[in-house]
Design an enzyme around this catalytic site. Structure first.
Site, mmCIF file in Angstrom:
data_model
loop_
_atom_site.group_PDB
_atom_site.id
_atom_site.type_symbol
_atom_site.label_atom_id
_atom_site.label_comp_id
_atom_site.label_asym_id
_atom_site.label_seq_id
_atom_site.Cartn_x
_atom_site.Cartn_y
_atom_site.Cartn_z
ATOM 1 N N CYS A 18 -2.357 8.863 3.524
ATOM 2 C CA CYS A 18 -2.255 8.294 2.119
ATOM 3 C C CYS A 18 -3.581 8.789 1.354
ATOM 4 O O CYS A 18 -3.391 8.758 0.186
ATOM 5 C CB CYS A 18 -1.860 7.079 2.167
ATOM 6 S SG CYS A 18 -3.117 6.060 3.236
ATOM 7 N N GLU B 245 2.970 13.198 -4.870
ATOM 8 C CA GLU B 245 2.477 13.257 -3.573
ATOM 9 C C GLU B 245 3.415 14.120 -2.750
ATOM 10 O O GLU B 245 4.707 13.951 -2.580
ATOM 11 C CB GLU B 245 2.375 11.703 -2.926
ATOM 12 C CG GLU B 245 2.030 11.732 -1.726
ATOM 13 C CD GLU B 245 2.035 10.354 -0.893
ATOM 14 O OE1 GLU B 245 3.281 9.734 -0.917
ATOM 15 O OE2 GLU B 245 1.273 9.715 -0.552
ATOM 16 N N GLU C 58 0.820 -1.203 0.097
ATOM 17 C CA GLU C 58 -0.013 -0.184 0.139
ATOM 18 C C GLU C 58 0.861 1.252 -0.023
ATOM 19 O O GLU C 58 1.402 1.469 0.886
ATOM 20 C CB GLU C 58 -0.938 -0.170 1.115
ATOM 21 C CG GLU C 58 -2.048 -0.878 1.224
ATOM 22 C CD GLU C 58 -2.985 -0.914 0.197
ATOM 23 O OE1 GLU C 58 -3.074 0.292 -0.539
ATOM 24 O OE2 GLU C 58 -3.873 -1.750 -0.351
#
Ligand code: NAD
Length: 478
Positions: free
Chosen positions: A281, A380, A247
């Protein structure tokens, strides 16, 4: 001061090296001193887990149920204390820290139940007088590697299913936030785990993590963290032919269309973009807003952002705690400079702030007039920095939302059932939210993404069984 040690084969090991766990809200606040494992100790932990596997895998579902249930009960009973340690070490606010701790307790409770619900199937063979049975068996030793942003929930949602289905575990938490992992390992050990079933090796990714990846004795690795580390884990896992679950990062879009309820949209965007300091996230760091509502939405966002209190994580009334450390703060500030250079308009924030205690405080930051090509819209950042992209209509919004290498979570604010339904079907993300923040999910349903955000079976809920077990097909002649 007590030094919190690593656990190998049921023994708390005297450390060779120590890390200082310092609060990002107040760098004078030492949360504790924590051992850093050596590569040799990692091998000892893996050997201990391997030796413990045969007995644990046959230990029976009542034993596993009882230990997981007891651990969940202790975590829940100590939620305020553990939540406070979590907030001190990671910097999320105390309500967020307690909320995450409650979630960890609920996860152990859920998997205590799953231990009792494991089932198989009997199926007729295509050949006469033969029976076929499908059963699930544990994999063996699971390596668990976790990031700093959910110090208790992520270790919980990997350890609980791993143990529930009869695997043994070597856990390596993020070096920045060892306290929460240490606490759950201590709780599980006292709840009755036999020696070697769960081993804790705190320390650096480059030493402890790499030593885990090098071992041929791990049957699986469950990893949450950055995309670059995830790639390294995938490559080593392919080399060793072991199962892996990754993940990783996100650049989650939140679409706001003309017919949105503006207060619902602002609530969702402020929560997704800035709560937990934007360090989730599933945070939405891209707002994609259609022309008809754009100016009203930006004005309402700025008004709400002006009321957000950034301060010490434990202070009552704080909405946003500090950034986790100086490195992440530098990254956030670098991206703010990049956004300015790229020509986006700094509509709010962008500056560090001083508070009563020395910490890594940053204003929530909003860029408007961003384009989908800009780095602040594509990469990100992992901080309280949001890029707002103006689009003509829903079709362009959907296309922009999907124009990303990531695919973890996405959201839309709309009062139209037709658009909500269309977005749910066509958003290229593993999780889709309608009139809700992109972050904030339930513990009993699958969690995970697509594209560069995830790889391998889903985590959490009933779906966790897919990663932590292997299916056996047995044929018996009558
Ligand atoms: P990171 O990749 O730097 O570290 C994650 C873990 O991997 C840490 O325990 C670290 O020590 C370890 N590690 C680092 N290098 C390693 C190596 N070479 N070998 C083995 N292990 C190694 O990530 P981070 O900075 O701790 O966490 C932030 C990232 O995590 C963000 O990208 C965020 O999106 C992601 N994240 C994803 C999810 C999700 O579910 N998709 C959830 C939370 C965080």
């Amino acid at each position: 001061m007590t030094i919190f040690r690593n656990l190998i084969n049921g023994e708390w090991i005297v450390p060779h090296e120590i890390s200082r766990n310092v609060s990002p809200s107040d760098t004078n606040d030492l949360v504790g001193e924590y051992a850093r494992a050596t590569a040799d100790e990692v091998q000892q932990a893996i050997s201990a887990a391997r030796a413990a596997f045969p007995a644990w895998s046959r230990s029976g579902i009542m034993k596993r149920h009882a230990i997981l249930k007891k651990a969940g009960e202790e975590i829940m009973a100590r939620k305020d204390e553990l939540g406070s340690v979590l907030s001190r070490e990671e910097g999320k606010t105390l309500p967020e820290g307690i909320g995450e701790t409650v979630r960890a307790a609920q996860i152990f409770d859920f998997f205590a139940g799953e231990a009792l619900r494991l089932s198989g199937e009997t199926i007729p063979s295509t050949r006469p007088n033969i029976g076929v049975e499908l059963t699930r068996e544990p994999l063996g030793v699971i390596g668990i590697i976790t990031p700093w942003n959910f110090p208790i929930a992520i270790p919980a949602w990997k350890i609980a299913p791993a143990l529930c289905f009869g695997n043994t575990v070597v856990l390596k938490p993020a070096d920045l936030v060892p306290a929460s992992s240490w606490a759950i390992v201590d709780i599980l050990q006292r709840a009755g785990l036999p020696a070697g079933v769960l081993n804790l090796v705190m320390g650096r990714g480059s030493v402890v993590g790499e030593a885990m990846l090098d071992s041929p004795d791990l049957a699986g690795i469950s990893f949450t963290g950055s995309t670059s580390t995830g790639k390294r884990i995938a490559a080593s896992s392919v080399e060793h032919n072991r199962k892996f679950q990754l993940e990783m990062g996100g650049k989650n879009p939140m679409v706001v269309v003309d017919d949105a309820d503006i207060s619902v949209a602002v609530d969702a965007a402020v929560n997704s973009g800035f709560f937990s300091t934007g360090q989730r996230c599933t945070a939405s760091s891209r707002l994609i807003v259609t022309e008809g509502i754009h100016d009203r939405f930006v004005a309402a966002m700025k008004e709400r952002m002006g009321k957000l209190v950034v301060d010490h994580a434990l202070k009552s009334g704080t909405h946003i705690g500090p950034v986790v450390d100086d490195r992440q703060l530098t990254t956030d500030l670098d991206y703010i400079e990049i956004g300015k250079r790229e020509g986006a308009q700094l509509a709010f924030g962008g500056e560090t702030i001083s508070r009563d205690t020395p910490g890594f405080y940053l204003q929530p930051t909003l860029f408007t007039n961003a384009t989908k090509e800009m780095r602040i819209s594509r990469e990100e950042i992992f901080g309280p920095v949001v890029a707002l992209i103006r689009v003509k209509n829903y079709d362009e919004a959907l296309e922009t939302a999907n124009d990303t290498p990531f695919g973890l979570s996405s959201g839309i604010a709309t009062t139209s059932l037709k658009l909500a339904t269309h977005f749910k079907r066509n958003s290229e993300a593993g999780m889709v939210m309608v009139n809700l923040p992109t972050a904030g999910v339930d513990f009993h349903v699958p969690f995970g993404g697509r594209k560069k955000s995830s790889c391998g079976p889903r985590e959490q809920g009933r779906y966790a069984v897919e990663f932590y077990t292997s299916v056996k097909t047995a044929y018996t002649a009558a």
